[in-house]
Design a protein around this motif. Structure first.
Motif, PDB file in Angstrom:
ATOM      1  N   THR A 120       0.734  -1.165   0.051  1.00 14.53           N
ATOM      2  CA  THR A 120       0.012   0.024   0.103  1.00 14.53           C
ATOM      3  C   THR A 120       1.038   1.294   0.226  1.00 14.53           C
ATOM      4  O   THR A 120       0.519   2.358  -0.302  1.00 14.53           O
ATOM      5  N   ALA A 121       2.019   1.191   0.411  1.00 21.01           N
ATOM      6  CA  ALA A 121       2.670   2.396   0.502  1.00 21.01           C
ATOM      7  C   ALA A 121       4.429   2.222   0.245  1.00 21.01           C
ATOM      8  O   ALA A 121       4.748   1.241   0.965  1.00 21.01           O
ATOM      9  N   PRO A 122       5.059   3.048  -0.373  1.00 21.34           N
ATOM     10  CA  PRO A 122       4.608   4.082  -1.296  1.00 21.34           C
ATOM     11  C   PRO A 122       4.133   3.712  -2.386  1.00 21.34           C
ATOM     12  O   PRO A 122       4.293   2.964  -2.884  1.00 21.34           O
ATOM     13  N   GLN A 123       2.865   4.472  -2.949  1.00 18.73           N
ATOM     14  CA  GLN A 123       2.312   4.123  -4.175  1.00 18.73           C
ATOM     15  C   GLN A 123       3.200   4.455  -5.339  1.00 18.73           C
ATOM     16  O   GLN A 123       3.500   5.631  -5.374  1.00 18.73           O
ATOM     17  N   PRO A 124       3.412   3.741  -6.389  1.00 16.57           N
ATOM     18  CA  PRO A 124       4.373   3.954  -7.355  1.00 16.57           C
ATOM     19  C   PRO A 124       3.702   5.382  -8.196  1.00 16.57           C
ATOM     20  O   PRO A 124       4.546   6.130  -8.610  1.00 16.57           O
ATOM     21  N   GLN A 125       2.355   5.276  -8.286  1.00 14.82           N
ATOM     22  CA  GLN A 125       1.804   6.365  -8.869  1.00 14.82           C
ATOM     23  C   GLN A 125       1.956   7.818  -8.433  1.00 14.82           C
ATOM     24  O   GLN A 125       1.748   8.825  -9.222  1.00 14.82           O
ATOM     25  N   ASP A 126       2.537   7.842  -7.331  1.00 18.00           N
ATOM     26  CA  ASP A 126       2.622   9.128  -6.704  1.00 18.00           C
ATOM     27  C   ASP A 126       4.229   9.692  -6.856  1.00 18.00           C
ATOM     28  O   ASP A 126       4.254  10.928  -7.044  1.00 18.00           O
ATOM     29  N   ALA A 127       4.893   8.917  -7.498  1.00 15.68           N
ATOM     30  CA  ALA A 127       6.389   9.046  -7.545  1.00 15.68           C
ATOM     31  C   ALA A 127       6.531  10.465  -8.429  1.00 15.68           C
ATOM     32  O   ALA A 127       7.244  11.518  -8.039  1.00 15.68           O
ATOM     33  N   PRO A 128       5.900  10.380  -9.670  1.00 20.75           N
ATOM     34  CA  PRO A 128       6.130  11.421 -10.660  1.00 20.75           C
ATOM     35  C   PRO A 128       5.779  12.676 -10.119  1.00 20.75           C
ATOM     36  O   PRO A 128       6.508  13.787 -10.406  1.00 20.75           O
ATOM     37  N   TRP A 129       4.760  12.704  -9.329  1.00 20.59           N
ATOM     38  CA  TRP A 129       4.152  14.105  -8.806  1.00 20.59           C
ATOM     39  C   TRP A 129       5.056  14.525  -7.609  1.00 20.59           C
ATOM     40  O   TRP A 129       5.172  15.737  -7.515  1.00 20.59           O
ATOM     41  N   HIS A 130       5.619  13.803  -6.651  1.00 16.64           N
ATOM     42  CA  HIS A 130       6.570  14.007  -5.669  1.00 16.64           C
ATOM     43  C   HIS A 130       7.866  14.635  -6.523  1.00 16.64           C
ATOM     44  O   HIS A 130       8.397  15.693  -6.095  1.00 16.64           O
ATOM     45  N   GLU A 153       1.094  10.567   2.241  1.00 16.81           N
ATOM     46  CA  GLU A 153       1.756   9.928   3.467  1.00 16.81           C
ATOM     47  C   GLU A 153       0.884   9.546   4.459  1.00 16.81           C
ATOM     48  O   GLU A 153       1.095   8.630   5.250  1.00 16.81           O
ATOM     49  N   ALA A 154      -0.066  10.600   4.485  1.00 15.00           N
ATOM     50  CA  ALA A 154      -1.395  10.246   5.788  1.00 15.00           C
ATOM     51  C   ALA A 154      -1.988   8.848   5.331  1.00 15.00           C
ATOM     52  O   ALA A 154      -2.194   8.006   6.175  1.00 15.00           O
ATOM     53  N   ALA A 155      -2.104   8.743   4.098  1.00 16.17           N
ATOM     54  CA  ALA A 155      -2.920   7.346   3.739  1.00 16.17           C
ATOM     55  C   ALA A 155      -2.023   6.323   3.865  1.00 16.17           C
ATOM     56  O   ALA A 155      -2.480   5.202   4.409  1.00 16.17           O
ATOM     57  N   ALA A 156      -0.727   6.332   3.744  1.00 18.88           N
ATOM     58  CA  ALA A 156       0.165   5.331   4.032  1.00 18.88           C
ATOM     59  C   ALA A 156       0.261   4.889   5.582  1.00 18.88           C
ATOM     60  O   ALA A 156       0.479   3.956   6.074  1.00 18.88           O
ATOM     61  N   ALA A 157       0.232   6.089   6.172  1.00 16.79           N
ATOM     62  CA  ALA A 157       0.100   6.076   7.883  1.00 16.79           C
ATOM     63  C   ALA A 157      -1.083   5.160   8.259  1.00 16.79           C
ATOM     64  O   ALA A 157      -0.926   4.054   9.063  1.00 16.79           O
ATOM     65  N   ALA A 158      -2.324   5.574   7.442  1.00 16.45           N
ATOM     66  CA  ALA A 158      -3.395   4.778   8.061  1.00 16.45           C
ATOM     67  C   ALA A 158      -3.278   3.305   7.540  1.00 16.45           C
ATOM     68  O   ALA A 158      -3.621   2.582   8.349  1.00 16.45           O
ATOM     69  N   ALA A 159      -2.842   3.214   6.448  1.00 16.64           N
ATOM     70  CA  ALA A 159      -2.709   1.700   5.987  1.00 16.64           C
ATOM     71  C   ALA A 159      -1.734   1.040   6.890  1.00 16.64           C
ATOM     72  O   ALA A 159      -1.983  -0.285   7.157  1.00 16.64           O
TER      73      ALA A 159
END
Lengths: 349, 349
Positions: A245-255, A297-303
């Motif tokens: 669930t974390a980190p999501q690969p789809q987020d990387a380009p945005w970061h 990161e909050a979503a990852a913390a919840a997961a």
């Protein structure tokens, strides 16, 4: 310098503007460091001034580091190479404590919002109570929380407060280390004399700043902006239930775009100095990307909290709702970025 | 009738148009009933024809019932009063079986989407396998599902398939009851002779249809359309973690608009007959409200499944993610409705 003030677009002498910017940031760094030490930055929960000082310290460290990156051909190469990883280590170490605190605040606020309450739990912002696990103290606030939401809040508070306390200790340790003293010494040197490369005074800042802008543009070009521009595209929650669930690969380009946008902003600061016009578009785009990062990161913390052994099903359910809520925040942030970014390009006000 | 075909706006003789519409729907009802009986509607999982027949039966029952409601001053009052609750009972009973099947399909599709899979689980649409609890048969499909998602899918399948099977039995029982035979007899009478009120032929349909449109307009006016028009307003998930998860009070006005929109559409059908121009706006708005209803009920089903005793935390977590996902579908549907509804008002194509 007087000429630059009269016409910032006329191509300032590169060395002057770059040196002035780096000296200003180095001075700010040293001021913030002094303030941090004087205002009890060493205590686990500092005063407001100590928090401000830590923020100013991170802020100037990031700017120095970013400027060394963008304009490194104009600076002494060996010095740059040695300095940048040290600044990155420092700002990373300092950022963690803040990040855990902000993450907990975001998640508790979301839990309350999801429980139909506009009230914000006092303990998330009260410095007196943010240093240790205090699960039971959620009770007085939970009048309109289900058992699951209250337990999820308590679990997150335990985990993130512990992480924050550890990050605080690590930051303290870092600030007392000889490694840090070496960084502070280098910054002190920078405040009085910037190690420019021999060619610096004849070169121009603009091509290097333009290259930073191009790198940003290229990275934005790789983002799925068409999808992001369709509200409720449900992209951010795809993979919400995959094993990793974390980190999501789809987020990387945005970061990545977030970091490049920051470098572009700093380069603009170097070029335009104090006359730097407030660019609402860059500001909104940057805010959207910060929100994207925070929500991811909050979503990852919840997961991650949901993988705690032996939690009650009601707790896990609340964490699932919370995870999905934060992933939708991720999606909302992408939408906001798309809107902010295309504002100028499309030409609408 | 010939005159009406030439100029539908000229104000047809009320009795004629109303009677023609009701007779057509009654005939359709009887045809669908015959087809349903002939094509094995009695089997727990009928053929495609039986499913079509059941849909046609519901469709005509809703239209007759809605028309009796909107145009009741033009019809025999006592007959109307007796007929409407019976038709509502019938279409409600018939709709439930379909609704449980569609809800399961929606939830399993969402679970697969949330697991990053575009593949749709075969068993959700395969009539051979949709009649009983078959939790274990999810296994071959779950390659990219977490244990939690697979277990959540199996749990939902068990619960909703059981509910669907019960609804099917109830529908069968209803279709065999003397109560139903009385309804069918009334519809058969309607197919040949519509019990018009003495005033019907002199009255006009338009004021009654306009009143139905006004009721719709008033109800839409009470919706929070400004909020709904802001993407990612996060309204639909507020109360997502309150103790009472279903039904959510905030959904009720939208459900009401859905029913009023349907009555308005049927009134237009009566007025315009076969020349009824396809109104894309009403069609899109209606679709959005159907999606709103379906997502709200799916979210409630996920929340309800999470209250099953002794489920694993991973299952509960997946159901929480699923619940939030469907509540965001609710929000997305409101956004879509707002867009569709304002399309004509604002004047953009």
């Amino acid at each position: 310098m007087a000429q630059r003030h009269l016409d910032p677009m006329a191509g300032p002498v590169a060395g002057d503007a770059l040196a002035a910017y780096l000296q200003a940031q180095a001075t700010e760094f040293l001021r913030a460091l002094r303030q941090h030490r004087e205002t009890g930055g060493a205590a686990a929960n500092g005063t407001e001034e100590a928090v401000d000082a830590a923020r100013a310290l991170r802020r100037s460290a990031r700017r120095i580091s970013g400027t060394l990156h963008t304009f490194r051909p104009l600076l002494d190469e060996g010095w740059c190479e040695g300095m940048r990883p040290e600044l990155a280590w420092l700002s990373g170490t300092l950022a963690r404590e803040h990040a855990y605190g902000a993450r907990l605040e975001r998640l508790l606020a979301a839990l309350h919002r999801l429980s139909g309450s506009s009230a914000f739990p006092a303990q998330a912002t009260d410095p007196d109570t943010s240093t240790g696990p205090r699960a039971t103290q959620l009770a007085p606030e939970k009048s309109n929380l289900t058992v699951g939401a209250a337990k999820a809040g308590a679990l997150l508070e335990r985990q993130l407060t512990l992480a924050r306390t550890r990050a605080h200790s690590a930051a303290l340790q870092a600030l007392g280390s000889s490694r840090f003293h070496a960084v502070a010494d280098s910054v002190a040197v920078l405040a009085s004399e910037v190690p420019l490369a021999p060619t610096a005074t004849r070169a121009d800042l603009k091509p290097l700043a333009a290259a930073a802008e191009d790198r940003l543009g290229d990275a934005v070009g790789g983002l799925p902006l068409i999808t992001a521009g369709h509200p409720y595209n449900a992209e951010a929650l795809v993979h919400g239930l995959t094993a990793d669930t974390a980190p999501q690969p789809q987020d990387a380009p945005w970061h990545q775009v977030r970091l490049l946008l920051r470098l572009h902003r700093y380069a603009r600061e170097v070029l335009h100095g104090d006359e730097n016009p407030v660019n609402v578009r860059l500001l909104s785009a940057g805010k959207a990307l910060n929100r994207h990062r925070d929500a991811a990161e909050a979503a990852a913390a919840a997961a991650s909290a949901a993988r705690t052994p032996r939690i009650a099903p009601a707790t896990a359910y609340a964490l699932g709702v919370l995870h999905a809520d934060q992933r939708h925040e991720v999606e909302a942030a992408r939408f906001a970025f798309q809107r902010a970014w295309l504002r100028e390009t499309v030409g609408t006000p």
